[in-house]
Enzyme design. Structure first.
Site, PDB file in Angstrom:
ATOM      1  N   ALA A  45       0.834  -1.200  -0.019  1.00  0.00           N
ATOM      2  CA  ALA A  45       0.051   0.070  -0.120  1.00  0.00           C
ATOM      3  C   ALA A  45       0.781   1.274   0.055  1.00  0.00           C
ATOM      4  CB  ALA A  45      -0.812  -0.035   1.213  1.00  0.00           C
ATOM      5  N   PRO A  46       0.516   2.281  -0.476  1.00  0.00           N
ATOM      6  CA  PRO A  46      -0.948   2.342  -1.468  1.00  0.00           C
ATOM      7  C   PRO A  46      -0.961   2.021  -2.646  1.00  0.00           C
ATOM      8  CG  PRO A  46       0.365   4.504  -1.457  1.00  0.00           C
ATOM      9  CD  PRO A  46       1.290   3.720  -0.600  1.00  0.00           C
ATOM     10  N   CYS A  94      12.800   3.830   1.137  1.00  0.00           N
ATOM     11  CA  CYS A  94      13.263   5.380   0.743  1.00  0.00           C
ATOM     12  C   CYS A  94      14.042   5.842   1.964  1.00  0.00           C
ATOM     13  CB  CYS A  94      11.695   5.821   0.704  1.00  0.00           C
ATOM     14  SG  CYS A  94      10.502   5.744   2.105  1.00  0.00           S
TER      15      CYS A  94
HETATM   16  N1  SAM Z   1       5.013  -0.378  -2.120  1.00  0.00           N
HETATM   17  C1  SAM Z   1       4.170   0.763  -1.613  1.00  0.00           C
HETATM   18  C2  SAM Z   1       3.913   1.638  -2.897  1.00  0.00           C
HETATM   19  O1  SAM Z   1       4.967   1.943  -3.758  1.00  0.00           O
HETATM   20  O2  SAM Z   1       2.914   2.121  -2.752  1.00  0.00           O
HETATM   21  C3  SAM Z   1       4.649   1.744  -0.387  1.00  0.00           C
HETATM   22  C4  SAM Z   1       4.966   0.562   0.730  1.00  0.00           C
HETATM   23  S1  SAM Z   1       5.575   1.584   2.170  1.00  0.00           S
HETATM   24  C5  SAM Z   1       7.316   1.982   1.862  1.00  0.00           C
HETATM   25  C6  SAM Z   1       5.606   0.111   3.467  1.00  0.00           C
HETATM   26  C7  SAM Z   1       4.578  -0.462   3.775  1.00  0.00           C
HETATM   27  O3  SAM Z   1       4.659  -1.566   4.530  1.00  0.00           O
HETATM   28  C8  SAM Z   1       3.615   0.040   4.421  1.00  0.00           C
HETATM   29  O4  SAM Z   1       2.125   0.432   3.840  1.00  0.00           O
HETATM   30  C9  SAM Z   1       3.102  -0.469   5.931  1.00  0.00           C
HETATM   31  O5  SAM Z   1       2.050  -0.540   6.332  1.00  0.00           O
HETATM   32  C10 SAM Z   1       3.580  -2.022   5.353  1.00  0.00           C
HETATM   33  N2  SAM Z   1       4.125  -2.777   6.303  1.00  0.00           N
HETATM   34  C11 SAM Z   1       4.472  -2.459   7.874  1.00  0.00           C
HETATM   35  N3  SAM Z   1       4.724  -3.428   8.539  1.00  0.00           N
HETATM   36  C12 SAM Z   1       4.758  -4.597   7.427  1.00  0.00           C
HETATM   37  C13 SAM Z   1       5.068  -6.030   7.646  1.00  0.00           C
HETATM   38  N4  SAM Z   1       5.419  -6.632   8.904  1.00  0.00           N
HETATM   39  N5  SAM Z   1       4.629  -6.839   6.570  1.00  0.00           N
HETATM   40  C14 SAM Z   1       4.271  -6.284   5.469  1.00  0.00           C
HETATM   41  N6  SAM Z   1       4.216  -4.810   5.337  1.00  0.00           N
HETATM   42  C15 SAM Z   1       4.258  -4.126   6.318  1.00  0.00           C
END
Ligand code: SAM
Length: 318
Positions: free
Chosen positions: A124-125, A245
């Site tokens: 997400a998103p 990031c």
């Molecule tokens: N890939 C997404 C995009 O390009 O739109 C952005 C991802 S953001 C950097 C990282 C995401 O990892 C967040 O949405 C967060 O809620 C999620 N996250 C947090 N803990 C996590 C876990 N244990 N396993 C998988 N996802 C996780």
């Protein structure tokens, strides 16, 4: 904003790490890259529109843009902010996706192809899930995982608006995916949760308020578990992209170095050349870390880190 003012606003321990890692000239450049101005950039969603259509519609609105030399679907807008784009039918109909240029890199590194089975561990998103679906021409299958309920809703909404029909949304912790679906995917994207240093903007405290050294250690711990799980979910011979990031070596090069020592993974040369990108830092770690890519924040790009890995072993006949 002047460098002194930027320094005054950002966390002291973050600045100390930056000063230790880079020369004074580079630190100044990085800080100016966090001064608060950044171009609005977008990706043309080729499931719904062509670059020519979008260019024509932007021109009609008097919006100036530049093409991006390393990605034909990306446009760098010169006189429009996100709000101006959000008002256009082009946006509400899913013809474009507002996305930073750095965030477009991991799918380009991973290069998913039509018909493949692809996993997005932290989706997400959905910037990168939707980009990968477009690269796959909506053929094959995409598993998009997101444990946070509110963010997952946004992901589902974006998949729908962008016309993605091959994605299945999952809701669990990414750490479990490898055990749940071992050796199941041709390609896996791990765009990991991180301390977000590459997105710091001095005039937006919300971008750095949650930063602490402790948070960095916690992120690195989780990132290693996610990398292990991502690797388990990957078929032998399959490809994995690790990206964040953040600028922090503990979350970038150190997590990768751990992965190279512990998991059946090897680093591959970056398949896309981005002007100004720096190689990952080796400094006593495996030499192949130079194949990872660091992007320092600037007016056009957020700070970012990305690496392409391949799982060792012979692909199973299927
Ligand atoms: N890939 C997404 C995009 O390009 O739109 C952005 C991802 S953001 C950097 C990282 C995401 O990892 C967040 O949405 C967060 O809620 C999620 N996250 C947090 N803990 C996590 C876990 N244990 N396993 C998988 N996802 C996780």
């Amino acid at each position: 904003m002047a460098v002194r003012e930027i320094r005054h606003r950002l966390p002291e321990a973050f600045l100390a790490q930056l000063d230790e890692a880079y020369s004074p000239l580079t630190v100044e450049k990085v800080l100016l890259g966090m001064s608060g101005r950044r171009d609005t950039t977008l990706r043309v969603n080729t499931l719904r529109a062509t670059v020519q259509d979008v260019a024509k519609q932007l021109q009609k609105q008097g919006i100036k843009f530049q093409r991006v030399p390393w990605y034909r679907d990306a446009l760098d807008l010169k006189n429009a902010n996100e709000r101006a784009i959000q008002k256009l039918p082009l946006y509400s109909e899913g013809g474009v996706y507002l996305q930073s240029l750095s965030s477009m890199l991991p799918p380009l590194f991973l290069a998913p192809r039509p018909g493949e089975r692809v996993l997005d561990v932290a989706a997400a998103p959905g910037s990168k899930t939707t980009q990968m679906a477009a690269m796959m021409e909506n053929r094959g299958s995409l598993v998009a995982n997101e444990p946070d309920a509110i963010r997952r809703e946004r992901l589902a909404y974006n998949l729908n608006v962008q016309g993605v029909t091959i994605a299945q949304v999952l809701a669990g912790p990414g750490e479990r995916l490898g055990a749940q679906m071992p050796e199941s995917f041709d390609r896996v994207l791990l765009d990991a949760p991180c301390s977000g240093e590459g997105r710091f903007l001095a005039n937006r405290p919300i971008t750095y308020r949650g930063w602490s050294e402790k948070a960095v250690h916690q992120c690195a711990k989780l990132q290693k578990k996610l990398l292990q799980s991502a690797c388990e979910a990957l078929k032998p011979g399959g490809f994995l992209v690790y990206s964040t990031c953040t600028l922090n070596e503990e979350e970038n090069e150190e997590v990768l170095a751990w992965g190279l020592q512990t998991l059946p993974l090897k680093l591959m040369p970056p398949p896309v050349e981005v002007p100004g990108a720096l190689p990952g830092r080796t400094g006593g770690r495996p030499a192949s870390l130079q194949y990872s890519v660091r992007i320092l924040p600037s007016q056009t790009m957020e700070g970012f880190f990305a690496a392409l890995l391949q799982k060792k072993g012979k692909p199973n006949a299927s």
